[in-house]
Design a protein around this motif. Structure first.
Motif, PDB file in Angstrom:
ATOM      1  N   LEU A 114      -7.541  -4.319   6.601  1.00  0.00           N
ATOM      2  CA  LEU A 114      -6.899  -3.092   6.431  1.00  0.00           C
ATOM      3  C   LEU A 114      -7.106  -2.934   4.669  1.00  0.00           C
ATOM      4  CD1 LEU A 114      -5.088  -0.714   7.198  1.00  0.00           C
ATOM      5  CD2 LEU A 114      -3.235  -2.027   6.614  1.00  0.00           C
ATOM      6  N   ASN A 115      -7.674  -1.636   4.302  1.00  0.00           N
ATOM      7  CA  ASN A 115      -7.503  -1.122   3.043  1.00  0.00           C
ATOM      8  C   ASN A 115      -6.602   0.175   2.822  1.00  0.00           C
ATOM      9  OD1 ASN A 115      -9.325   1.132   2.833  1.00  0.00           O
ATOM     10  ND2 ASN A 115     -10.720  -0.112   3.772  1.00  0.00           N
ATOM     11  N   ARG A 116      -6.012   0.165   1.653  1.00  0.00           N
ATOM     12  CA  ARG A 116      -5.239   1.176   1.185  1.00  0.00           C
ATOM     13  C   ARG A 116      -5.757   2.700   1.603  1.00  0.00           C
ATOM     14  NH1 ARG A 116      -4.216   0.628  -4.296  1.00  0.00           N
ATOM     15  NH2 ARG A 116      -6.073   2.090  -4.887  1.00  0.00           N
ATOM     16  N   ALA A 117      -7.005   2.890   1.275  1.00  0.00           N
ATOM     17  CA  ALA A 117      -7.628   4.343   1.612  1.00  0.00           C
ATOM     18  C   ALA A 117      -7.710   4.504   3.055  1.00  0.00           C
ATOM     19  CB  ALA A 117      -8.940   4.218   0.967  1.00  0.00           C
TER      20      ALA A 117
ATOM     21  N   SER B 231      -5.375   3.312  15.813  1.00  0.00           N
ATOM     22  CA  SER B 231      -5.230   1.937  15.599  1.00  0.00           C
ATOM     23  C   SER B 231      -6.072   1.627  14.483  1.00  0.00           C
ATOM     24  CB  SER B 231      -5.403   1.142  16.872  1.00  0.00           C
ATOM     25  OG  SER B 231      -4.320   1.339  17.712  1.00  0.00           O
ATOM     26  N   LEU B 232      -5.859   0.999  13.503  1.00  0.00           N
ATOM     27  CA  LEU B 232      -6.860   0.395  12.561  1.00  0.00           C
ATOM     28  C   LEU B 232      -6.404  -1.248  12.535  1.00  0.00           C
ATOM     29  CD1 LEU B 232      -5.117   2.243   9.530  1.00  0.00           C
ATOM     30  CD2 LEU B 232      -7.159   2.795  10.789  1.00  0.00           C
TER      31      LEU B 232
ATOM     32  N   TYR C  99       0.772  -1.429   0.150  1.00  0.00           N
ATOM     33  CA  TYR C  99      -0.103  -0.178  -0.076  1.00  0.00           C
ATOM     34  C   TYR C  99       0.834   1.158   0.050  1.00  0.00           C
ATOM     35  CZ  TYR C  99      -4.386  -2.729   0.993  1.00  0.00           C
ATOM     36  OH  TYR C  99      -5.322  -3.565   0.819  1.00  0.00           O
ATOM     37  N   LEU C 100       2.016   1.230   0.879  1.00  0.00           N
ATOM     38  CA  LEU C 100       2.671   2.600   0.708  1.00  0.00           C
ATOM     39  C   LEU C 100       3.402   2.456  -0.547  1.00  0.00           C
ATOM     40  CD1 LEU C 100       4.612   1.753   4.158  1.00  0.00           C
ATOM     41  CD2 LEU C 100       2.767   3.718   3.735  1.00  0.00           C
ATOM     42  N   ASP C 101       3.674   1.526  -1.146  1.00  0.00           N
ATOM     43  CA  ASP C 101       4.545   1.712  -2.523  1.00  0.00           C
ATOM     44  C   ASP C 101       3.516   2.224  -3.662  1.00  0.00           C
ATOM     45  OD1 ASP C 101       6.764   0.748  -1.413  1.00  0.00           O
ATOM     46  OD2 ASP C 101       6.617  -1.332  -2.236  1.00  0.00           O
TER      47      ASP C 101
ATOM     48  N   VAL D 284      -5.567   7.727   4.877  1.00  0.00           N
ATOM     49  CA  VAL D 284      -6.153   8.761   5.696  1.00  0.00           C
ATOM     50  C   VAL D 284      -5.701   8.559   7.190  1.00  0.00           C
ATOM     51  CG1 VAL D 284      -8.351   9.243   7.182  1.00  0.00           C
ATOM     52  CG2 VAL D 284      -8.466   8.615   4.351  1.00  0.00           C
ATOM     53  N   ALA D 285      -5.199   7.411   7.654  1.00  0.00           N
ATOM     54  CA  ALA D 285      -4.794   7.518   8.856  1.00  0.00           C
ATOM     55  C   ALA D 285      -3.328   8.059   9.049  1.00  0.00           C
ATOM     56  CB  ALA D 285      -4.740   6.034   9.382  1.00  0.00           C
ATOM     57  N   ILE D 286      -2.725   7.760   7.919  1.00  0.00           N
ATOM     58  CA  ILE D 286      -1.348   8.362   7.769  1.00  0.00           C
ATOM     59  C   ILE D 286      -1.279  10.077   7.915  1.00  0.00           C
ATOM     60  CG2 ILE D 286       0.758   8.556   6.676  1.00  0.00           C
ATOM     61  CD1 ILE D 286       0.260   5.438   5.908  1.00  0.00           C
ATOM     62  N   ALA D 287      -2.079  10.298   7.077  1.00  0.00           N
ATOM     63  CA  ALA D 287      -2.528  11.818   6.754  1.00  0.00           C
ATOM     64  C   ALA D 287      -2.892  12.785   8.062  1.00  0.00           C
ATOM     65  CB  ALA D 287      -3.386  11.979   5.565  1.00  0.00           C
ATOM     66  N   VAL D 288      -3.828  11.926   8.667  1.00  0.00           N
ATOM     67  CA  VAL D 288      -4.554  12.595   9.960  1.00  0.00           C
ATOM     68  C   VAL D 288      -3.361  12.424  11.022  1.00  0.00           C
ATOM     69  CG1 VAL D 288      -6.098  12.164  11.852  1.00  0.00           C
ATOM     70  CG2 VAL D 288      -6.716  11.879   9.498  1.00  0.00           C
TER      71      VAL D 288
END
Length: 145
Positions: free
Chosen positions: A109-112, A103-104, A17-19, A116-120
């Motif tokens: 887990l999905n990419r979106a 936490s997720l 997902y990060l890639d 969002v969690a990383i951005a927030v």
């Protein structure tokens, strides 16, 4: 301690997902992910087992280190946390540090959701690090956490 099969698969999914999102990342000594952003903000992604058959991803963005842990800081964190819909500021008294975390469920887990969690987390860390420093001293986490 070696990862369970579930956590090993989750690590592969997070890397994928990060890639796909075009996010650069590093791995720490525990094989967890560090996603750097400007102004010294970075987000840690820590996959873990959760219960007997599930996984989670802890999303942690350190804000400050070397803070004075006192009632003023605790009240600030509690007051801010009551306003959040997603995530929370966390006080780590032993480390004299503060971070934003959420936490997720890794099992679903999905990419979106990860994006969002990383951005927030990165935005909240950047938003609160100056104010926490004014209240509790210390320094912005930058690369010190």
């Amino acid at each position: 301690m070696a990862d369970s099969e579930r956590v090993a698969e989750l690590r592969k999914l997070i890397a994928k997902y990060l890639d796909e999102l075009g996010l650069k990342y590093l791995k720490d000594q525990s094989d967890d992910f560090l996603v750097p952003f400007g102004e010294g903000v970075r987000v840690h992604l820590v996959p873990k087992d959760f219960g007997d058959d599930m996984t989670v991803v802890q999303v942690i963005a350190p804000t400050n280190v070397g803070v004075t842990v006192d009632e003023k800081l605790a009240m600030f964190i509690a007051t801010q946390n009551s306003k959040f819909i997603f995530g929370r500021l966390a006080l780590y008294p032993e480390q004299k540090a503060v971070g934003f975390e959420t936490s997720l469920l890794g099992t679903f887990l999905n990419r979106a959701e990860l994006q969002v969690a990383i951005a927030v987390a990165s935005n909240m860390a950047n938003k609160f690090d100056d104010e926490i420093q004014q209240i509790a001293g210390g320094q912005k986490a930058g690369s010190a956490f």
